[in-house]
Design an enzyme around this catalytic site. Structure first.
Site, PDB file in Angstrom:
ATOM      1  N   SER A 290      20.780  17.867  37.562  1.00  0.00           N
ATOM      2  CA  SER A 290      20.227  16.737  38.302  1.00  0.00           C
ATOM      3  C   SER A 290      21.331  15.970  39.024  1.00  0.00           C
ATOM      4  O   SER A 290      22.485  15.963  38.596  1.00  0.00           O
ATOM      5  CB  SER A 290      19.494  15.789  37.355  1.00  0.00           C
ATOM      6  OG  SER A 290      18.376  16.414  36.780  1.00  0.00           O
TER       7      SER A 290
ATOM      8  N   CYS B 215      12.296  14.684  44.667  1.00  0.00           N
ATOM      9  CA  CYS B 215      13.037  14.178  45.824  1.00  0.00           C
ATOM     10  C   CYS B 215      14.370  14.903  46.002  1.00  0.00           C
ATOM     11  O   CYS B 215      14.953  14.881  47.086  1.00  0.00           O
ATOM     12  CB  CYS B 215      13.264  12.675  45.695  1.00  0.00           C
ATOM     13  SG  CYS B 215      14.125  12.185  44.182  1.00  0.00           S
ATOM     14  N   ASN B 216      14.841  15.565  44.942  1.00  0.00           N
ATOM     15  CA  ASN B 216      16.143  16.229  45.012  1.00  0.00           C
ATOM     16  C   ASN B 216      16.084  17.749  45.046  1.00  0.00           C
ATOM     17  O   ASN B 216      17.097  18.399  45.263  1.00  0.00           O
ATOM     18  CB  ASN B 216      17.018  15.804  43.822  1.00  0.00           C
ATOM     19  CG  ASN B 216      17.560  14.408  43.991  1.00  0.00           C
ATOM     20  OD1 ASN B 216      17.854  13.985  45.101  1.00  0.00           O
ATOM     21  ND2 ASN B 216      17.661  13.670  42.904  1.00  0.00           N
ATOM     22  N   ARG B 217      14.910  18.325  44.821  1.00  0.00           N
ATOM     23  CA  ARG B 217      14.825  19.784  44.840  1.00  0.00           C
ATOM     24  C   ARG B 217      13.392  20.270  45.038  1.00  0.00           C
ATOM     25  O   ARG B 217      12.438  19.596  44.624  1.00  0.00           O
ATOM     26  CB  ARG B 217      15.420  20.392  43.567  1.00  0.00           C
ATOM     27  CG  ARG B 217      14.702  20.084  42.280  1.00  0.00           C
ATOM     28  CD  ARG B 217      15.377  20.776  41.092  1.00  0.00           C
ATOM     29  NE  ARG B 217      16.730  20.316  40.878  1.00  0.00           N
ATOM     30  CZ  ARG B 217      17.816  21.070  41.070  1.00  0.00           C
ATOM     31  NH1 ARG B 217      17.704  22.320  41.469  1.00  0.00           N
ATOM     32  NH2 ARG B 217      19.015  20.566  40.842  1.00  0.00           N
TER      33      ARG B 217
ATOM     34  N   GLN C 192      13.523  12.041  34.388  1.00  0.00           N
ATOM     35  CA  GLN C 192      12.321  12.328  35.153  1.00  0.00           C
ATOM     36  C   GLN C 192      12.053  13.819  35.254  1.00  0.00           C
ATOM     37  O   GLN C 192      10.907  14.252  35.234  1.00  0.00           O
ATOM     38  CB  GLN C 192      12.433  11.739  36.562  1.00  0.00           C
ATOM     39  CG  GLN C 192      12.235  10.225  36.615  1.00  0.00           C
ATOM     40  CD  GLN C 192      12.168   9.726  38.040  1.00  0.00           C
ATOM     41  OE1 GLN C 192      13.027  10.034  38.849  1.00  0.00           O
ATOM     42  NE2 GLN C 192      11.150   8.949  38.336  1.00  0.00           N
TER      43      GLN C 192
ATOM     44  N   GLU D  16      17.457   4.211  50.726  1.00  0.00           N
ATOM     45  CA  GLU D  16      17.475   5.254  49.687  1.00  0.00           C
ATOM     46  C   GLU D  16      17.470   4.651  48.293  1.00  0.00           C
ATOM     47  O   GLU D  16      16.700   5.068  47.422  1.00  0.00           O
ATOM     48  CB  GLU D  16      18.701   6.148  49.877  1.00  0.00           C
ATOM     49  CG  GLU D  16      18.707   7.349  48.921  1.00  0.00           C
ATOM     50  CD  GLU D  16      19.784   8.364  49.259  1.00  0.00           C
ATOM     51  OE1 GLU D  16      19.949   9.318  48.480  1.00  0.00           O
ATOM     52  OE2 GLU D  16      20.445   8.213  50.299  1.00  0.00           O
TER      53      GLU D  16
ATOM     54  N   GLY E 210      13.611  -4.251  50.718  1.00  0.00           N
ATOM     55  CA  GLY E 210      14.516  -3.263  51.292  1.00  0.00           C
ATOM     56  C   GLY E 210      14.238  -1.892  50.710  1.00  0.00           C
ATOM     57  O   GLY E 210      14.399  -1.692  49.504  1.00  0.00           O
ATOM     58  N   LEU E 211      13.807  -0.952  51.556  1.00  0.00           N
ATOM     59  CA  LEU E 211      13.389   0.365  51.062  1.00  0.00           C
ATOM     60  C   LEU E 211      14.222   1.484  51.669  1.00  0.00           C
ATOM     61  O   LEU E 211      13.704   2.486  52.160  1.00  0.00           O
ATOM     62  CB  LEU E 211      11.891   0.579  51.353  1.00  0.00           C
ATOM     63  CG  LEU E 211      10.951  -0.435  50.693  1.00  0.00           C
ATOM     64  CD1 LEU E 211       9.515  -0.191  51.118  1.00  0.00           C
ATOM     65  CD2 LEU E 211      11.081  -0.374  49.169  1.00  0.00           C
TER      66      LEU E 211
END
Length: 420
Positions: A111, A52-54, A118, A191, A188-189
Site C-alpha cells: 500500500s 484509489c491507488n490500484r 482499508q 488530494e 478544501g478537496l
C-alpha cells in the site's frame, strides 16, 4: 490450477494519479467487467480489485489472457489508445508470482500507506462480488481464506496495524479522540482533503459537510460518499455549525484568522485541524476562547511515529506471508493429485465389493458385517502409503511421475473421480 493463476495490476508504483483515476472502477464498473470476462473468456476464480491507488484483475485460465484483459478494461473505460496505457500495467503470468502479489496487496505491504487498514476490507468486498456472481471456485475460496487468516496473524502478532501512518489517517484518528458524534466540516478537496473524506466514510455517527471553492468537486465526492455539501459563500454559517473543521485549502495567507473567529463570536468549542502547507489556519485563532488548533506538524508527527512502528514490523509480516504462501502452495499442489487419489480409492473399493459379493452368499448378517469391517480396514491400510507418497511427491514437485505409475498399475483412467 495454481500454475494457471494470473493477474494484471495498475498501481501508484507505476501509474500517476492522472492515469489511475481514469481507470478506477466503482462497484458497478467492477461487476460489469467481471460479466464481460465471463462472457468472452474461459476463466474461473475471477477477482477484480479497484481502489484509489490500484486497479487489478486476478483470474485462473490455461492461457495467458493478461493483454486481452488490459484491453477489455481500457475499452470499458472508453480509452482507445490501448498501447499507451499498457505501459502502466504490471503483469503476473506465473501462479506463484500472482498469489504472492495478492498476499502482499491484501496485507497492506504494497500500500502507498504501509499497513493500510482499508485494503483488507476492499479485498474482502471484491471477493464477495466474486462469490455472489459464482465466479469464485475452490482455488480462490481457499486462497482468500488463507489470506484472511494471514491478516489476522499480522494484526495479532505484529505492530503493523498500529496507529495511523498517513496524514489523512492521523487526522481522522485525532478526530476520534476529540469529541463524540461530531459535526465535521471539511474545507478544501484536493488530494489530502479527498483522502480525509474517504477515511471519514467509515466513521459512524459523524455528520460530515464538504465545502470546496469549486462546488462540482464537492458534489461529485458527496455522490460517492453520501456527505452533505455547502457553498463556499456560506462557510461562516458552516463554521458556526461544526465541532471540528478540517482545512486543506491551498492559499498564500491563512484563511481562518483570529479576526474571522472573533467576528463570528459566541463560539462553543471548535477544533481546527490544519493540513495545509502553507498554513490555512492562523496560529492566533487559539487566542479565541474555545478554539483549539492542531497543525500539520502535529499530525505528521503522529503519522511518522506510527510509520516507524509499522516499518519495524515489515520483516515479521513478510515471514507470515512466506509461511502462508507455503501452506497454500502445499494445499494447491495436493489438489493436483486429489483426482488420482479418489480414482485409486474407487478402484480398490470396486475390487473389494466384487470380492465381497463372491463370499457373502450364505453368510449370516453377523459374518457379513465382520467381513465388511475386515476388508474396509485392509483397504484403508493398503491405500495409506500411496496417498502419503503422492502428497510427499507433491512437495518435491515429482507428483506427475507417481501419478503415471498408479494410472498404469490400476488402469485408473477408466475410473471416475468420485464414487456415487
Amino acid at each position: 490450477m495454481y500454475n494457471q493463476f494470473k493477474s494484471v495490476s495498475l498501481s501508484y508504483k507505476v501509474a500517476p494519479l492522472s492515469i489511475r483515476e481514469q481507470i478506477a472502477l466503482n462497484e458497478e464498473g467492477a461487476k460489469a467487467l467481471m460479466l464481460r470476462i465471463r462472457e468472452f473468456f474461459d476463466v474461473s476464480d475471477v477477482l477484480v480489485v479497484s481502489t484509489c491507488n490500484r486497479t487489478e484483475i486476478y483470474y485462473s485460465a490455461s492461457e495467458n489472457l493478461n493483454e486481452e484483459f488490459i484491453k477489455l478494461l481500457l475499452i470499458q473505460k472508453g480509452i482507445t489508445d490501448v498501447s499507451y496505457y499498457q505501459q502502466y500495467f504490471e503483469q503476473f503470468a506465473n501462479g506463484d508470482e500472482a498469489v504472492r502479489h495478492l498476499f502482499e496487496v491484501a496485507t497492506g505491504l504494497l500500500s502507498q500507506v504501509v499497513g493500510d487498514m482499508q485494503i483488507p476490507n476492499q479485498i474482502k468486498q471484491s471477493y464477495q462480488w466474486s462469490a455472489d456472481m459464482n465466479m469464485a471456485g475452490p482455488f480462490l475460496h481457499r486462497l482468500m481464506h488463507t489470506i484472511f487468516f494471514a491478516n489476522k496473524r499480522v494484526a495479532q502478532e505484529t505492530s503493523f496495524r498500529d496507529g495511523a501512518a498517513s496524514v489523512s489517517y492521523s487526522a481522522v484518528e485525532l478526530v476520534d479522540t476529540l469529541t463524540v458524534n461530531p459535526k465535521i466540516l471539511v474545507v478544501g478537496l484536493g488530494e489530502i482533503g479527498t483522502d480525509v473524506c474517504r477515511n471519514l466514510a467509515n466513521k459512524e455517527g459523524a455528520d460530515i459537510t464538504l465545502v470546496n471553492r469549486t462546488r462540482s468537486k464537492a458534489d461529485a465526492l458527496s455522490t460517492e460518499l453520501g456527505f452533505r455539501v455547502a457553498d463556499f459563500e456560506d462557510i461562516d454559517i458552516e463554521i458556526m455549525r461544526a465541532d471540528v473543521i478540517v482545512s486543506s485549502i491551498v492559499c498564500d495567507e491563512p484563511y481562518f484568522t483570529k479576526e474571522l473567529m472573533t467576528k463570528l463570536g459566541g463560539l462553543t468549542f471548535k477544533y481546527f485541524i490544519d493540513l495545509s502547507v502553507p498554513r490555512s489556519v492562523e496560529p492566533e485563532v487559539e487566542e479565541v476562547p474555545g478554539v483549539v488548533l492542531y497543525n500539520i506538524d502535529t499530525i505528521r508527527s503522529r503519522a511518522d511515529e506510527a510509520l516507524v512502528r509499522r516499518m519495524q514490523a515489515v520483516p515479521k509480516v513478510k515471514a507470515i506471508i512466506e509461511e502462508s504462501v507455503a501452506e497454500f502452495n502445499d494445499w494447491s499442489k495436493e489438489m493436483i493429485v486429489s483426482p488420482t487419489i479418489q480414482k485409486l480409492k474407487n478402484a480398490l473399493e470396486q475390487i473389494r465389493q466384487e470380492e465381497m459379493a463372491r463370499y457373502m452368499k450364505g453368510m449370516t448378517d453377523a459374518e457379513a458385517a465382520k467381513l465388511e469391517r475386515i476388508t474396509s480396514s485392509m483397504m484403508q491400510k493398503i491405500i495409506k502409503l500411496p496417498v502419503l507418497q503422492l502428497k510427499a511427491a507433491c512437495k518435491r514437485g515429482e507428483a506427475e511421475t507417481l501419478i503415471d505409475v498408479l494410472n498404469d498399475l490400476f488402469n485408473l483412467e477408466k475410473q471416475p473421480e468420485e464414487k456415487h
